[in-house]
Write a protein that holds these residues in place. Sequence first.
Motif, PDB file in Angstrom:
ATOM      1  N   LEU A  28       0.807  -1.211   0.000  1.00  0.00           N
ATOM      2  CA  LEU A  28       0.000   0.000   0.000  1.00  0.00           C
ATOM      3  C   LEU A  28       0.847   1.270   0.000  1.00  0.00           C
ATOM      4  O   LEU A  28       0.367   2.330  -0.387  1.00  0.00           O
ATOM      5  CB  LEU A  28      -0.931   0.010   1.216  1.00  0.00           C
ATOM      6  CG  LEU A  28      -1.937  -1.136   1.265  1.00  0.00           C
ATOM      7  CD1 LEU A  28      -2.662  -1.138   2.604  1.00  0.00           C
ATOM      8  CD2 LEU A  28      -2.928  -1.023   0.118  1.00  0.00           C
ATOM      9  N   CYS A  29       2.097   1.165   0.414  1.00  0.00           N
ATOM     10  CA  CYS A  29       2.953   2.350   0.537  1.00  0.00           C
ATOM     11  C   CYS A  29       3.886   2.561  -0.649  1.00  0.00           C
ATOM     12  O   CYS A  29       4.320   3.676  -0.900  1.00  0.00           O
ATOM     13  CB  CYS A  29       3.772   2.266   1.827  1.00  0.00           C
ATOM     14  SG  CYS A  29       2.744   2.346   3.305  1.00  0.00           S
ATOM     15  N   ASP A  30       4.208   1.508  -1.372  1.00  0.00           N
ATOM     16  CA  ASP A  30       5.102   1.607  -2.516  1.00  0.00           C
ATOM     17  C   ASP A  30       4.280   1.815  -3.787  1.00  0.00           C
ATOM     18  O   ASP A  30       3.342   1.057  -4.060  1.00  0.00           O
ATOM     19  CB  ASP A  30       5.945   0.325  -2.638  1.00  0.00           C
ATOM     20  CG  ASP A  30       6.891   0.381  -3.817  1.00  0.00           C
ATOM     21  OD1 ASP A  30       7.862   1.155  -3.753  1.00  0.00           O
ATOM     22  OD2 ASP A  30       6.638  -0.350  -4.808  1.00  0.00           O
ATOM     23  N   LYS A  31       4.631   2.827  -4.567  1.00  0.00           N
ATOM     24  CA  LYS A  31       3.839   3.188  -5.743  1.00  0.00           C
ATOM     25  C   LYS A  31       3.745   2.047  -6.762  1.00  0.00           C
ATOM     26  O   LYS A  31       2.675   1.759  -7.290  1.00  0.00           O
ATOM     27  CB  LYS A  31       4.438   4.429  -6.395  1.00  0.00           C
ATOM     28  CG  LYS A  31       3.612   4.997  -7.512  1.00  0.00           C
ATOM     29  CD  LYS A  31       4.211   6.276  -8.031  1.00  0.00           C
ATOM     30  CE  LYS A  31       3.349   6.881  -9.116  1.00  0.00           C
ATOM     31  NZ  LYS A  31       3.898   8.148  -9.598  1.00  0.00           N
ATOM     32  N   ARG A  32       4.865   1.362  -7.025  1.00  0.00           N
ATOM     33  CA  ARG A  32       4.836   0.269  -7.995  1.00  0.00           C
ATOM     34  C   ARG A  32       4.000  -0.902  -7.502  1.00  0.00           C
ATOM     35  O   ARG A  32       3.243  -1.504  -8.259  1.00  0.00           O
ATOM     36  CB  ARG A  32       6.242  -0.201  -8.328  1.00  0.00           C
ATOM     37  CG  ARG A  32       6.927   0.711  -9.332  1.00  0.00           C
ATOM     38  CD  ARG A  32       8.242   0.147  -9.741  1.00  0.00           C
ATOM     39  NE  ARG A  32       9.203   0.515  -8.707  1.00  0.00           N
ATOM     40  CZ  ARG A  32      10.462   0.168  -8.706  1.00  0.00           C
ATOM     41  NH1 ARG A  32      10.932  -0.594  -9.651  1.00  0.00           N
ATOM     42  NH2 ARG A  32      11.271   0.558  -7.751  1.00  0.00           N
ATOM     43  N   GLN A  33       4.142  -1.224  -6.213  1.00  0.00           N
ATOM     44  CA  GLN A  33       3.360  -2.326  -5.673  1.00  0.00           C
ATOM     45  C   GLN A  33       1.880  -1.971  -5.626  1.00  0.00           C
ATOM     46  O   GLN A  33       1.025  -2.829  -5.877  1.00  0.00           O
ATOM     47  CB  GLN A  33       3.861  -2.695  -4.278  1.00  0.00           C
ATOM     48  CG  GLN A  33       5.200  -3.391  -4.303  1.00  0.00           C
ATOM     49  CD  GLN A  33       5.594  -3.913  -2.941  1.00  0.00           C
ATOM     50  OE1 GLN A  33       4.745  -4.355  -2.168  1.00  0.00           O
ATOM     51  NE2 GLN A  33       6.880  -3.864  -2.639  1.00  0.00           N
ATOM     52  N   LEU A  34       1.568  -0.714  -5.350  1.00  0.00           N
ATOM     53  CA  LEU A  34       0.169  -0.285  -5.333  1.00  0.00           C
ATOM     54  C   LEU A  34      -0.436  -0.377  -6.737  1.00  0.00           C
ATOM     55  O   LEU A  34      -1.591  -0.768  -6.892  1.00  0.00           O
ATOM     56  CB  LEU A  34       0.041   1.129  -4.776  1.00  0.00           C
ATOM     57  CG  LEU A  34      -1.370   1.637  -4.536  1.00  0.00           C
ATOM     58  CD1 LEU A  34      -2.142   0.722  -3.589  1.00  0.00           C
ATOM     59  CD2 LEU A  34      -1.340   3.053  -3.976  1.00  0.00           C
TER      60      LEU A  34
END
Length: 97
Positions: free
Chosen positions: A50-56
């Motif tokens: 939820l905090c990392d842009k790529r993972q989101l």
Amino acid sequence: MENISLLLSEALSPYQATLGPAGFHGERLVTLKDSTGTTVIERTLCVAQLCDKRQLTDVVDGFHRDLLVAEGRLEPSMIAALRHAAQTRGFTAIQAF
């Protein structure tokens, strides 16, 4: 985390995304509801997703795929067939050299 909930709702419109309270290890339950308030998808995600842009972005893509399946617009077997076709094409291109 309220901003994450708003971002998810915007990205997954017309579905409403809500984040549950943090779990023992910081994981959060994400719930997607349709316009009638019916829960369509629930998924537990770790804080890093939820905090990392790529993972989101990957999370949103996964929700889009799951919504297509839930709506009956995409069969799970079709996902597997598409993945297999993409892998086969990749291997074929490598073997050509």
